[in-house]
Write a protein that holds these residues in place. Structure first.
Motif, PDB file in Angstrom:
ATOM      1  N   ALA A 127      50.967  42.026 -77.048  1.00 45.39           N
ATOM      2  CA  ALA A 127      51.192  43.252 -77.656  1.00 45.39           C
ATOM      3  C   ALA A 127      50.192  43.216 -78.945  1.00 45.39           C
ATOM      4  N   ARG A 128      49.529  42.266 -79.078  1.00 47.61           N
ATOM      5  CA  ARG A 128      48.421  42.290 -80.145  1.00 47.61           C
ATOM      6  C   ARG A 128      47.416  43.377 -80.106  1.00 47.61           C
ATOM      7  N   THR A 129      47.131  44.019 -81.240  1.00 45.97           N
ATOM      8  CA  THR A 129      45.969  44.972 -81.247  1.00 45.97           C
ATOM      9  C   THR A 129      45.199  44.808 -82.582  1.00 45.97           C
ATOM     10  N   ASP A 130      45.138  43.642 -82.909  1.00 44.07           N
ATOM     11  CA  ASP A 130      44.663  43.097 -84.456  1.00 44.07           C
ATOM     12  C   ASP A 130      43.097  43.026 -84.275  1.00 44.07           C
ATOM     13  N   ASN A 131      42.776  42.977 -83.313  1.00 45.28           N
ATOM     14  CA  ASN A 131      41.193  42.598 -83.125  1.00 45.28           C
ATOM     15  C   ASN A 131      40.210  43.658 -83.258  1.00 45.28           C
ATOM     16  N   LEU A 132      40.613  44.931 -83.780  1.00 48.81           N
ATOM     17  CA  LEU A 132      39.818  46.110 -84.072  1.00 48.81           C
ATOM     18  C   LEU A 132      39.040  45.813 -85.132  1.00 48.81           C
ATOM     19  N   PRO A 133      38.008  46.063 -85.095  1.00 44.01           N
ATOM     20  CA  PRO A 133      36.700  46.102 -86.239  1.00 44.01           C
ATOM     21  C   PRO A 133      37.162  46.699 -87.552  1.00 44.01           C
ATOM     22  N   ARG A 134      37.371  46.095 -88.760  1.00 42.69           N
ATOM     23  CA  ARG A 134      37.761  46.525 -89.893  1.00 42.69           C
ATOM     24  C   ARG A 134      36.811  47.374 -90.445  1.00 42.69           C
ATOM     25  N   GLY A 135      37.202  48.559 -91.188  1.00 38.37           N
ATOM     26  CA  GLY A 135      36.148  49.335 -91.767  1.00 38.37           C
ATOM     27  C   GLY A 135      35.135  50.050 -90.915  1.00 38.37           C
ATOM     28  N   VAL A 136      35.302  50.049 -89.663  1.00 38.51           N
ATOM     29  CA  VAL A 136      34.393  50.720 -88.764  1.00 38.51           C
ATOM     30  C   VAL A 136      35.160  51.764 -87.878  1.00 38.51           C
ATOM     31  N   PRO A 137      34.920  53.016 -87.903  1.00 42.21           N
ATOM     32  CA  PRO A 137      35.534  53.858 -86.978  1.00 42.21           C
ATOM     33  C   PRO A 137      35.320  53.555 -85.541  1.00 42.21           C
ATOM     34  N   VAL A 138      36.335  53.756 -84.902  1.00 43.30           N
ATOM     35  CA  VAL A 138      36.206  53.359 -83.280  1.00 43.30           C
ATOM     36  C   VAL A 138      36.540  54.615 -82.475  1.00 43.30           C
ATOM     37  N   ARG A 139      35.775  55.037 -81.588  1.00 44.48           N
ATOM     38  CA  ARG A 139      36.141  56.219 -80.791  1.00 44.48           C
ATOM     39  C   ARG A 139      37.261  55.841 -79.633  1.00 44.48           C
ATOM     40  N   GLU A 140      37.802  56.751 -79.293  1.00 43.73           N
ATOM     41  CA  GLU A 140      39.019  56.600 -78.384  1.00 43.73           C
ATOM     42  C   GLU A 140      38.706  55.940 -77.139  1.00 43.73           C
ATOM     43  N   GLU A 141      37.491  56.161 -76.678  1.00 41.52           N
ATOM     44  CA  GLU A 141      37.174  55.638 -75.445  1.00 41.52           C
ATOM     45  C   GLU A 141      36.732  54.170 -75.660  1.00 41.52           C
ATOM     46  N   GLU A 142      36.730  53.617 -77.068  1.00 43.78           N
ATOM     47  CA  GLU A 142      36.314  52.187 -77.044  1.00 43.78           C
ATOM     48  C   GLU A 142      37.335  51.477 -77.440  1.00 43.78           C
ATOM     49  N   LEU A 143      38.697  51.996 -77.774  1.00 49.99           N
ATOM     50  CA  LEU A 143      39.774  51.299 -78.230  1.00 49.99           C
ATOM     51  C   LEU A 143      40.142  50.169 -76.816  1.00 49.99           C
ATOM     52  N   GLN A 144      39.930  50.470 -75.761  1.00 47.90           N
ATOM     53  CA  GLN A 144      40.064  49.629 -74.599  1.00 47.90           C
ATOM     54  C   GLN A 144      39.416  48.288 -74.793  1.00 47.90           C
ATOM     55  N   ARG A 145      38.227  48.562 -75.007  1.00 45.80           N
ATOM     56  CA  ARG A 145      37.279  47.411 -75.021  1.00 45.80           C
ATOM     57  C   ARG A 145      37.570  46.506 -76.327  1.00 45.80           C
ATOM     58  N   PHE A 146      38.050  46.968 -77.533  1.00 44.95           N
ATOM     59  CA  PHE A 146      38.527  46.246 -78.548  1.00 44.95           C
ATOM     60  C   PHE A 146      39.934  45.608 -78.586  1.00 44.95           C
ATOM     61  N   SER A 147      40.737  46.339 -77.736  1.00 47.41           N
ATOM     62  CA  SER A 147      42.334  45.770 -78.182  1.00 47.41           C
ATOM     63  C   SER A 147      42.699  44.972 -76.831  1.00 47.41           C
TER      64      SER A 147
ATOM     65  N   GLN B 241      45.922  44.360 -76.120  1.00 47.06           N
ATOM     66  CA  GLN B 241      47.021  44.692 -75.977  1.00 47.06           C
ATOM     67  C   GLN B 241      47.408  45.242 -74.390  1.00 47.06           C
ATOM     68  N   THR B 242      48.295  44.299 -73.848  1.00 48.76           N
ATOM     69  CA  THR B 242      48.538  44.677 -72.435  1.00 48.76           C
ATOM     70  C   THR B 242      50.189  44.881 -72.270  1.00 48.76           C
ATOM     71  N   LEU B 243      50.962  44.476 -73.372  1.00 49.92           N
ATOM     72  CA  LEU B 243      52.414  44.656 -73.266  1.00 49.92           C
ATOM     73  C   LEU B 243      52.931  45.631 -74.460  1.00 49.92           C
ATOM     74  N   ARG B 244      53.877  46.109 -74.022  1.00 51.49           N
ATOM     75  CA  ARG B 244      54.788  46.757 -75.465  1.00 51.49           C
ATOM     76  C   ARG B 244      56.239  46.125 -75.409  1.00 51.49           C
ATOM     77  N   PRO B 245      56.571  45.282 -76.630  1.00 52.94           N
ATOM     78  CA  PRO B 245      57.806  44.829 -76.462  1.00 52.94           C
ATOM     79  C   PRO B 245      58.777  45.997 -76.227  1.00 52.94           C
TER      80      PRO B 245
END
Length: 308
Positions: free
Chosen positions: A253-273, A275-279
């Motif tokens: 469920a982790r999503t903490d590997n997004l780059p800090r301080g850098v805007p990320v487009r919606e289409e790029e979220l999957q590449r950075f995240s 997360q595969t499960l939601r508790p």
């Protein structure tokens, strides 16, 4: 009769779709499977797995065309489903407990409360029995198994006592082993309500059947097989299993590997995240009524994750 633990809670957690494909990866005696089938429509499917030949034989008595059962460890779930040309499922249930028929069949060797051969294999079609393993295991390995898988603080003393006893005669029955362990534990722990051999029997069973290794192998396979919105439901019965399931769902469920301080487009979220499960909700335990009706449910913990 085997009483399924958290029966309705587990099946409700699957959030059944009438035409969905589901896997009961630990059929046992089919309590969960029968309730799942009652919630499926004509196009729904349920595939059950079990490595116990007696459980598979029991499952083969179900004549529902929407149901089939396969003999095999749940760590082979992807392989088994691929052979059936199934690549995606809507839910999977893992009930990790030992079933009542297994505990009560003295020939299986899981219980220390009656005399029986010291077997302890989940799959009686092959593999080493507990008696065979105890006849050759080293003291260091035996101590490690009892301490690691049984969380037994008297592991060293128990291991020494078992090796000393086997020099006198082979340890081939459940009551032999239980007596050896009880003599050690009772001398040091007089106030416990738990049977002195409980942790040692648990440890040997877990080790022989590779229960934690099997669990570590099946969890990522389940996530890969689930469709988005599909549910993973796991019922554990001791802290080692529950800790592994909890940590797995938390990591998925982790999503903490997004780059800090850098805007990320919606289409790029999957590449950075990652997360595969939601508790889904909190851990669920048996209520007082269920524990009263089925004392074996007192240690059950159910956790649920939903595929992103």
């Amino acid at each position: 009769m085997h009483i399924p633990v958290l029966l309705h809670a587990a099946v409700d957690a699957l959030a059944l779709k009438p035409d969905g494909i589901y896997v009961d990866a630990t059929f046992g005696r089919g309590g969960h499977s029968r309730l799942i089938l009652s919630g499926l429509g004509e196009c729904g499917r349920l595939i059950a797995l079990d490595r116990d030949p007696a459980a598979v034989l029991s499952g083969e008595a179900i004549t529902d065309k929407r149901f089939c059962i396969r003999h095999g460890s749940f760590s082979r779930v992807r392989e088994i489903l691929q052979a059936m040309e199934i690549t995606r499922i809507d839910g999977v249930l893992l009930d990790l407990g030992v079933s009542s028929p297994q505990l009560e069949d003295i020939a299986r060797g899981f219980s220390f409360r009656s005399a029986g051969p010291l077997d302890m294999r989940m799959d009686t079609s092959g593999g080493q029995t507990a008696s065979e393993w105890l006849s050759t295991v080293s003291e260091n390995e035996l101590e490690w198994v009892i301490k690691e898988y049984g969380e037994e603080r008297f592991a060293r003393q128990i291991a020494r006592a078992i090796l000393a006893a086997r020099t006198q005669q082979p340890i081939v029955t459940t009551l032999q082993l239980a007596g050896i362990v009880a003599a050690v534990v009772r001398a040091r722990q007089r106030d416990s309500k738990r049977h002195p051999a409980t942790r040692t029997f648990q440890a040997i069973r877990i080790y022989l059947n590779r229960e934690l290794e099997e669990l570590a192998l099946v969890l990522p396979q389940c996530v890969d097989l689930l469709r988005p919105g599909g549910r993973l439901v796991v019922i554990s019965f001791h802290s080692l299993e529950d800790r592994m399931v909890k940590q797995f769902i938390r990591a998925a469920a982790r999503t903490d590997n997004l780059p800090r301080g850098v805007p990320v487009r919606e289409e790029e979220l999957q590449r950075f995240s990652k997360q595969t499960l939601r508790p889904v909700g909190r851990a669920i335990r048996s209520d007082e009524l269920e524990v009263t009706e089925n004392v074996r449910s007192r240690s059950a913990v159910m956790r649920v994750g939903e595929r992103i």
